[in-house]
Scaffold this motif. Sequence first.
Motif, short mmCIF file in Angstrom:
data_model
loop_
_atom_site.label_atom_id
_atom_site.label_comp_id
_atom_site.label_asym_id
_atom_site.label_seq_id
_atom_site.Cartn_x
_atom_site.Cartn_y
_atom_site.Cartn_z
N UNK A 14 31.97 38.31 37.01
CA UNK A 14 32.95 37.41 36.04
C UNK A 14 32.51 35.98 35.94
N UNK A 15 31.16 35.86 35.56
CA UNK A 15 30.50 34.52 35.29
C UNK A 15 30.23 34.55 33.82
N UNK A 16 30.36 33.22 33.50
CA UNK A 16 30.01 32.92 31.61
C UNK A 16 28.54 32.42 32.04
N UNK A 17 27.62 33.22 31.50
CA UNK A 17 26.13 33.09 31.53
C UNK A 17 25.98 31.41 31.16
N UNK A 18 26.28 30.97 29.87
CA UNK A 18 26.30 29.64 29.37
C UNK A 18 26.75 28.46 30.25
N UNK A 19 27.83 28.85 31.07
CA UNK A 19 28.70 27.74 31.76
C UNK A 19 28.46 27.63 33.30
N UNK A 20 28.66 28.89 33.88
CA UNK A 20 28.68 28.90 35.57
C UNK A 20 27.71 28.29 36.11
N UNK A 21 26.43 28.05 35.68
CA UNK A 21 25.45 27.30 36.60
C UNK A 21 25.78 25.84 36.86
N UNK A 22 26.02 25.18 35.48
CA UNK A 22 26.50 23.74 35.68
C UNK A 22 27.72 23.51 36.24
N UNK A 23 28.50 24.49 36.29
CA UNK A 23 29.85 24.44 37.07
C UNK A 23 29.81 24.88 38.63
N UNK A 24 28.84 25.04 39.03
CA UNK A 24 28.33 25.46 40.51
C UNK A 24 28.73 26.84 40.75
N UNK A 25 29.19 27.62 39.73
CA UNK A 25 29.30 28.85 40.14
C UNK A 25 28.02 29.78 39.83
N UNK A 26 27.18 29.78 40.67
CA UNK A 26 25.79 30.55 40.16
C UNK A 26 25.73 31.94 40.31
N UNK A 27 24.87 32.46 39.80
CA UNK A 27 24.86 34.15 40.17
C UNK A 27 24.19 34.30 41.63
N UNK A 28 23.39 33.19 42.11
CA UNK A 28 22.88 33.55 43.29
C UNK A 28 23.78 33.34 44.36
N UNK A 29 24.83 32.44 44.17
CA UNK A 29 25.75 32.32 45.31
C UNK A 29 26.70 33.49 45.01
N UNK A 30 27.01 34.12 43.97
CA UNK A 30 27.92 35.27 43.84
C UNK A 30 27.32 36.50 44.48
N UNK A 31 25.99 36.59 44.45
CA UNK A 31 25.25 37.77 44.89
C UNK A 31 25.17 37.43 46.39
N UNK A 32 24.85 36.18 46.73
CA UNK A 32 24.90 36.15 48.25
C UNK A 32 26.22 36.50 49.10
N UNK A 33 27.24 36.12 48.40
CA UNK A 33 28.59 36.48 48.87
C UNK A 33 28.89 37.91 49.06
N UNK A 34 28.74 38.78 47.84
CA UNK A 34 28.50 39.96 47.49
C UNK A 34 27.47 40.67 47.16
N UNK A 35 26.36 41.17 47.69
CA UNK A 35 25.16 41.46 47.47
C UNK A 35 25.55 42.95 46.76
N UNK A 36 25.06 43.12 45.61
CA UNK A 36 24.97 44.50 44.75
C UNK A 36 24.30 45.55 45.75
N UNK A 37 24.93 46.60 45.44
CA UNK A 37 24.19 47.94 46.06
C UNK A 37 22.80 48.16 45.39
N UNK A 38 22.52 47.84 44.15
CA UNK A 38 21.27 47.98 43.56
C UNK A 38 21.13 46.92 42.32
#
Length: 217
Positions: free
Chosen positions: A43-67
Amino acid sequence: MKKLFYLLLAGSLALFGLTACGDDEGGSSAGSGTLRDPYEAYGLVREESYNEGNTLQSAMMEDPPSAITLEPVFYYRTNYATVPQSGEFTLEKGGSASIALDLELVHDTGETVPLKSNITLKYDGSSDEDLFHADTSTYGNPTLYINGAYVNELSQHDVTDKDVNFEQISSNNGYGFAFDGPAEEFLYVALGVDKGNATSSDGNIGILYLRITGVKK
């Protein structure tokens, strides 16, 4: 990290490449289910999420994908020409993949040196620790400080359980690699240095950057 401004290698370096294969015991196939764009999946916007602090890294750390599906994109080392890479592989949680680099590097001076590395990329997939680690076995020429002098000689370097981290990469970031589209978060594996008798080193023998192309929740 110093920024470089040079053109991508072409011609002869296109003959040097990368291969990846799954760990027989780790289960590195995609399995059942659907691989989705990583930003859409979280549920992230590629162009905006990083600068808003909602990083893909943090999302994956919180809920690691199965693959997770990864695409090796480029090898970078300060003062050397960047080498584009290719291929794609999928890691399941708890699995690993082998990546082989066999490159001829071109220094800013025009001097060429070989680099051979076998990387075992491990997806631990646990939310309470780093998601990825790597074992690296590299024949290359890091800068070492030995007996009061800097040396830059070819030798073998074996390092285990290095952390694998995330970095936001823009379409034209000075690493000598360009791509279309907005900035996104890449995984990167630093090729480790076994210092031996050296008192210090230049940190690594280059970095392999990988794009996250898909995840399965």
